[in-house]
Design a protein around this motif. Structure first.
Motif: not given
Length: 270
Positions: A122-138, A153-162
């Motif tokens: 469930e956590r991974a699914r929420l993270l994937r959805g967040t990164m998908k929206e990040y890419d769209a907005r960027i 993007r890698p920095m954002a994904e690392r921070r959200l992943g943490e």
């Protein structure tokens, strides 16, 4: 800085025309807001400003193909891109922070609803959805002249992943887990108490008065004394059979007064 040449002066004048818009965009970005369609607007602004420079240089009889004109044009393009890149980076940071806050709230809300830590899937699914929206907005913010690496993007994904992985280290989550632990212990204690064997003893006293007579009058009364949660019972009886032989004790008459202690036993099992 622009070259100290006639071409440099034209480039500086072209930059001055768009400087107010650049300043306004900078203010919006630093205020934590995003500019709608920034990617397209920034790309068009650079293209129009460079085209304006070339038309103004030609109008003043300057050779656009000369080294001086190329240097001025390059200086103008670099000045525009620096300011637009700064505006983009500020907006990118705002987007990341907004998504971070929303992801955090989503995780906490789901935990409160389920009253247990979230599963990895469930956590991974929420993270994937967040990164998908990040890419769209960027994509809506990234100008064509800005390299994709600036999207960080890698920095954002690392921070959200943490955030997702170390969710239990947040003070809010620690407080929730502690509260759930206390509630579980309380429920467990109540269930154990319900299953325990309970035994309550209530001492009492029987008083029997047996005056003379043939037993044609009998009176019996009971009273409870003591605290309500563990009362004691006193029973008083009167029977006028004092002139009748006591066959149980093999005596000519029964005793006038007889005291007999009693014990009430209340057994319960939950």
């Amino acid at each position: 800085a622009f070259p100290a040449t006639p071409c440099g002066a034209v480039a500086e004048a072209s930059f001055a025309k768009v400087a107010p818009k650049l300043a306004r965009w900078k203010e919006i970005a630093e205020d934590g807001r995003t500019i709608f369609g920034f990617a397209g607007q920034a790309t068009r602004l650079v293209r129009r400003t460079l085209a304006n420079y070339e038309s103004q240089a030609k109008a003043q009889g300057l050779d656009p193909a000369s080294p001086a004109s190329a240097a001025a044009r390059a200086a103008l393009g670099a000045a525009l891109e620096r300011r637009l890149l700064a505006a983009f980076l500020a907006q990118r940071s705002s987007v990341e922070q907004a998504l971070y806050n929303r992801l955090k709230n989503d995780l906490l809300r789901r935990m409160r609803r389920k009253k247990q830590p979230l599963k990895v899937k469930e956590r991974a699914r929420l993270l994937r959805g967040t990164m998908k929206e990040y890419d769209a907005r960027i994509r809506e913010l990234l100008p064509g002249f800005v390299p994709e690496g600036s999207a960080e993007r890698p920095m954002a994904e690392r921070r959200l992943g943490e955030l997702v992985v170390k969710l239990e280290e947040l003070p809010e989550v620690k407080e929730m887990l502690q509260q759930w632990k206390i509630e579980a212990l309380r429920r467990s204690s109540q269930q154990k108490q319900e299953r325990q064997l309970s035994l309550s003893l209530s001492p009492g006293l029987r008083v029997m008065l047996r005056p003379g007579g043939t037993g044609n009058m009998q009176l019996l009364t009971r009273r409870q004394v003591g605290p309500p949660h563990n009362p004691n019972e006193v029973t008083v009886g009167i029977l006028n059979d004092g002139d009748v032989m006591d066959v149980y004790n093999k005596k000519p008459s029964p005793p006038l007064l007889k005291l007999q202690p009693t014990v009430g036993v209340d057994v319960g099992f939950g």
